[in-house]
Design a protein around this motif. Structure first.
Motif, PDB file in Angstrom:
ATOM      1  N   GLU A  41      -8.717   0.224  -9.671  1.00  0.00           N
ATOM      2  CA  GLU A  41      -9.024   1.594 -10.131  1.00  0.00           C
ATOM      3  C   GLU A  41      -7.925   2.553  -9.673  1.00  0.00           C
ATOM      4  OE1 GLU A  41     -11.407   0.385  -7.404  1.00  0.00           O
ATOM      5  OE2 GLU A  41     -11.745  -1.092  -8.972  1.00  0.00           O
ATOM      6  N   GLU A  42      -7.490   2.391  -8.427  1.00  0.00           N
ATOM      7  CA  GLU A  42      -6.435   3.251  -7.876  1.00  0.00           C
ATOM      8  C   GLU A  42      -5.133   3.043  -8.651  1.00  0.00           C
ATOM      9  OE1 GLU A  42      -3.950   3.869  -3.695  1.00  0.00           O
ATOM     10  OE2 GLU A  42      -5.505   2.328  -3.785  1.00  0.00           O
ATOM     11  N   TYR A  43      -4.825   1.784  -8.979  1.00  0.00           N
ATOM     12  CA  TYR A  43      -3.609   1.448  -9.723  1.00  0.00           C
ATOM     13  C   TYR A  43      -3.628   2.119 -11.099  1.00  0.00           C
ATOM     14  CZ  TYR A  43       0.239  -1.503 -11.413  1.00  0.00           C
ATOM     15  OH  TYR A  43       1.444  -1.955 -11.905  1.00  0.00           O
ATOM     16  N   THR A  75      -5.467   4.704 -12.093  1.00  0.00           N
ATOM     17  CA  THR A  75      -5.436   6.164 -11.943  1.00  0.00           C
ATOM     18  C   THR A  75      -4.010   6.646 -11.696  1.00  0.00           C
ATOM     19  OG1 THR A  75      -7.650   6.102 -10.991  1.00  0.00           O
ATOM     20  CG2 THR A  75      -6.381   8.112 -10.634  1.00  0.00           C
ATOM     21  N   THR A  76      -3.313   5.984 -10.787  1.00  0.00           N
ATOM     22  CA  THR A  76      -1.926   6.359 -10.484  1.00  0.00           C
ATOM     23  C   THR A  76      -1.071   6.241 -11.734  1.00  0.00           C
ATOM     24  OG1 THR A  76      -2.162   5.561  -8.226  1.00  0.00           O
ATOM     25  CG2 THR A  76       0.077   5.818  -9.035  1.00  0.00           C
ATOM     26  N   ARG A  81       0.840  -1.212   0.000  1.00  0.00           N
ATOM     27  CA  ARG A  81       0.000   0.000   0.000  1.00  0.00           C
ATOM     28  C   ARG A  81       0.868   1.252   0.000  1.00  0.00           C
ATOM     29  NH1 ARG A  81      -2.832  -2.548   4.050  1.00  0.00           N
ATOM     30  NH2 ARG A  81      -1.683  -1.303   5.574  1.00  0.00           N
ATOM     31  N   ILE A 122      -4.006  -3.199  -3.285  1.00  0.00           N
ATOM     32  CA  ILE A 122      -4.040  -2.090  -4.252  1.00  0.00           C
ATOM     33  C   ILE A 122      -5.265  -2.278  -5.146  1.00  0.00           C
ATOM     34  CG2 ILE A 122      -2.793  -0.905  -6.094  1.00  0.00           C
ATOM     35  CD1 ILE A 122      -0.215  -2.225  -4.955  1.00  0.00           C
ATOM     36  N   ALA A 123      -6.210  -1.358  -5.035  1.00  0.00           N
ATOM     37  CA  ALA A 123      -7.438  -1.443  -5.837  1.00  0.00           C
ATOM     38  C   ALA A 123      -7.094  -1.216  -7.316  1.00  0.00           C
ATOM     39  CB  ALA A 123      -8.432  -0.395  -5.361  1.00  0.00           C
ATOM     40  N   HIS A 140       2.965   1.926  -3.213  1.00  0.00           N
ATOM     41  CA  HIS A 140       2.137   2.332  -4.355  1.00  0.00           C
ATOM     42  C   HIS A 140       1.612   3.756  -4.161  1.00  0.00           C
ATOM     43  CE1 HIS A 140      -0.494   2.273  -7.738  1.00  0.00           C
ATOM     44  NE2 HIS A 140      -1.495   2.626  -6.959  1.00  0.00           N
ATOM     45  N   ARG A 141       1.056   4.035  -2.978  1.00  0.00           N
ATOM     46  CA  ARG A 141       0.429   5.346  -2.760  1.00  0.00           C
ATOM     47  C   ARG A 141       1.434   6.479  -2.620  1.00  0.00           C
ATOM     48  NH1 ARG A 141      -4.008   3.010   1.327  1.00  0.00           N
ATOM     49  NH2 ARG A 141      -5.425   2.217  -0.262  1.00  0.00           N
ATOM     50  N   HIS A 156       4.522   5.698  -5.692  1.00  0.00           N
ATOM     51  CA  HIS A 156       3.934   5.407  -7.008  1.00  0.00           C
ATOM     52  C   HIS A 156       4.675   4.293  -7.742  1.00  0.00           C
ATOM     53  CE1 HIS A 156       1.495   8.881  -6.255  1.00  0.00           C
ATOM     54  NE2 HIS A 156       2.555   9.657  -6.182  1.00  0.00           N
TER      55      HIS A 156
END
Length: 159
Positions: A103-105, A107-108, A66, A100-101, A69-70, A73
């Motif tokens: 959609e979030e992946y 978007t990033t 998490r 890691i969702a 990734h957040r 990146h």
């Protein structure tokens, strides 16, 4: 600072080490070795840390995935490689990647890609493409995503 620790002192010190942030087994063993503990003492301390829930590899792997990734990146490939280098099992790596969702992946990835494409100051399109792809591959994103994105951005530029 004393060089030789009793087991009680070592446990107390290592509990603080584990409470400060999530740690993997390898980091803790390495820390205990720098404290000049022998193998039997290390085993005793590790059992104590695991039973008192100071040390949990699944929790570490999920938190690591998490965070990287957040905050940094990183893509999934880089996260997997880093976890493997910390001797985390494949089962735990798979659990961690579910943190890691999708959609979030996505978007990033798209945000990072578009920002980097704009920031590359290269007039030669081939060199720009190479710099762009190298950057995203180094970050650990999948090559098929990177190559699809570069095609998409080149088409947008032409329009």
């Amino acid at each position: 600072m004393n060089d030789v620790f009793s087991i009680k002192e070592a446990i107390h010190k290592i509990e603080h080490f584990c409470a400060y942030q999530e740690r993997c087994h390898q980091e803790v063993v390495q820390k205990l070795r720098t404290m000049k503990m022998d193998s039997e003492e290390i085993d005793t301390i590790m059992v104590h840390l695991i039973s008192d829930n100071f040390l949990n590899e699944e929790r570490f792997a999920c938190s690591f995935a998490r965070g990287k990734h957040r905050i940094k990146h990183w893509g999934k490939i880089r996260i997997v490689n880093e976890l493997k280098s910390k001797k985390i099992t494949q089962t735990l790596i798979n659990i961690a990647l579910k943190e890691i969702a999708p959609e979030e992946y996505a978007t990033t990835f798209h945000t990072l890609a578009e920002r980097h494409w704009e920031s590359v100051r290269e007039t030669n399109l081939m060199k720009k493409r190479k710099k762009f792809c190298d950057y995203l591959l180094r970050r650990g994103f999948e090559s098929n995503l990177v190559f699809e994105k570069v095609k998409e951005l080149e088409i947008l530029k032409e329009e």
